[in-house]
Design an enzyme around this catalytic site. Sequence first.
Site, short mmCIF file in Angstrom:
data_model
loop_
_atom_site.label_atom_id
_atom_site.label_comp_id
_atom_site.label_asym_id
_atom_site.label_seq_id
_atom_site.Cartn_x
_atom_site.Cartn_y
_atom_site.Cartn_z
N GLY A 1 0.41 -5.72 18.03
CA GLY A 1 1.14 -4.73 18.86
C GLY A 1 2.41 -5.31 19.91
N CYS B 1 -2.52 -10.78 15.20
CA CYS B 1 -1.73 -11.32 16.03
C CYS B 1 -2.74 -10.88 17.64
CB CYS B 1 -0.53 -10.46 15.71
SG CYS B 1 0.91 -11.21 16.73
N TYR B 2 -1.68 -9.21 17.83
CA TYR B 2 -2.14 -8.52 19.59
C TYR B 2 -3.35 -8.14 18.37
CZ TYR B 2 -2.59 -5.32 22.94
OH TYR B 2 -3.43 -4.61 24.09
N HIS C 1 0.72 -13.56 11.28
CA HIS C 1 0.72 -12.29 10.40
C HIS C 1 0.25 -12.25 8.45
CE1 HIS C 1 1.99 -9.68 13.07
NE2 HIS C 1 2.30 -10.59 13.84
N GLU D 1 0.24 -10.64 6.89
CA GLU D 1 0.28 -9.12 5.56
C GLU D 1 2.00 -8.96 5.54
OE1 GLU D 1 -0.26 -9.26 8.87
OE2 GLU D 1 0.77 -7.67 10.43
N GLY E 1 10.97 18.62 -8.75
CA GLY E 1 11.10 17.65 -10.56
C GLY E 1 10.66 15.71 -9.58
N ASP F 1 6.47 13.43 -5.93
CA ASP F 1 6.06 13.90 -4.89
C ASP F 1 5.33 15.08 -5.77
OD1 ASP F 1 6.23 11.62 -3.68
OD2 ASP F 1 6.97 12.51 -2.30
N LYS G 1 3.72 5.71 -1.59
CA LYS G 1 4.82 5.41 -2.97
C LYS G 1 4.75 5.21 -4.40
CE LYS G 1 8.52 8.20 -4.13
NZ LYS G 1 9.05 9.85 -3.34
#
Length: 513
Positions: free
Chosen positions: A55, A82-83, A172, A174, A227, A230, A369
């Site tokens: 954050g 982190c935060y 981090h 990630e 089309g 999604d 996605k």
Amino acid sequence: MKHQKVLILDFGGQYNQLIARRVREHKIYCEVKSYKTPIDEIRQMNPQGIIFTGGPNSVYLDSSPKMDKEIFELGVPILGICYGAQFMVYGLGGKIEKANDTAVAEFGRTDCQFDTKSLLFKGLKKKSVVWMSHNDHIATLPEGFKAICHSDKCPYGAIENAQKKLYGTQFHPEVNHTEQGFDMLGNFLYNVCGCVGDWTMEEYAQTAIRDIRAKVGSGKALLALSGGVDSSVACKLLAKAIGSQLTCIFVDHGLMRKNEGDEVEAAFADSGVNFVRVNAGERFISKLKGVAEPEAKRKIIGEEFIRVFEEEAKKIGKVDYLVQGTIYPDVIESGAGDAAVIKSHHNVGGLPDYVDFKEIIEPLRMLFKDEVRVLGLALGLDEKLVWRQPFPGPGLAIRIIGEITPEKIAILQDADAVFREEIAKARLDREINQYFAVLTNMRSVGVMGDGRTYDYTLALRGVSTTDFMTADFSRIPYDVLETVSRRIVNEVKHINRIVYDITSKPPATIEWE
Ligand code: XMP
């Protein structure tokens, strides 16, 4: 089967979605919720583990995000990032200091040493690079904690209270720049939280189909099929769940790419749903006659689309459910999973309000996605549709500069098809995020055989981008461009000159219009 769940509590960090992606890549289901989520709700979710995100704030600011300290008493393993780590330390009685007190702010690549006896770093190399991004730092640990990682500047790069299963990293894990970050998250999820990795798309599809059946009962549902990935995946899922109780309306405005309308029809016509293809090309072309201004084109197409959809929907009569292809990034952006903020018109460009439905069904609401694509493959959706690149709602209308005529549409469809074919042949189709041809309204003199030509200039565009907000032009190899150019001028009448767009966005946009 019910799957295990990890809860990501969002403290306002910029990487919250990335953390969720990583957890899902470990085949573990997770949800991102606000740090304001009440403890009782968290208890009810019964998470296997909790991750606090980073954050932007210092824990000592009154305005910084904080939550009930009861979170540490749930007996659920927590990883603070982190935060998130600083909040854990602060909440449990340790001390955080400002960087300007001791000059230990760290940003970017940092070499660290790890205690591989800790479950968090088990099996990893003892030394590697992490990505730091912090002003404040941990100064004094709370009782029961010890350091399990340090850098030259930072004695508490990572900390643990193994007994209580509480872990924190100043860096981090990630982001890709943290060399062993993915494995660290895996260690937390599998070794500390005891996750088993039960989140697969086949599993998801089965559960979603069961839920949709239970919800819809014998009711009717309606879906606007464009089309695109999604809406196509949503359609396939609903087809399996409720078959003929679903009607999907595919408005073919005649401005699709070459053969695309037929491909969409082929993918869905026999799928057990009521598939309605409205061939409205002539209607759209006549409305667009003489219109050159791009915004005017967009407006006309948007309005006509709604009109056509309305007419078809009225024929079906009352429907109970409207299906939309909303995906998880839209949900997170609209308020960390807050169900009250449904963007009901998000994907269909403003459906008519008159459609009198009871409820919206958003079967992809919890998916990213790339998970939607995997689900599409698991459901047997045609690969062409699964990997379809983004295509603007108004279609080729905005890729024909100036007035639109049936002749120009045909020229562009043919030229664009050659471009796409060659890009696929060069195996660049999954590498370049979006690529297409544009028919400019510029004509110039050329020579073909012994004769003079006076024909159109075609522009080719290819971009690399992650979010389509900014983009760089793709470095398509010259030999590929050469083949494309040679083929188009030879095979497509009325094009005698081809240019490649080498501008980034900004200052240009991706589309020409
Ligand atoms: P621009 O040209 O604004 O495009 O850089 C960014 C991305 O958005 C797509 N695009 C659209 N997508 N409806 C859509 O669904 C639209 O009206 C529309 N206009 C642009 C464009 O193709 C690119 O991927």
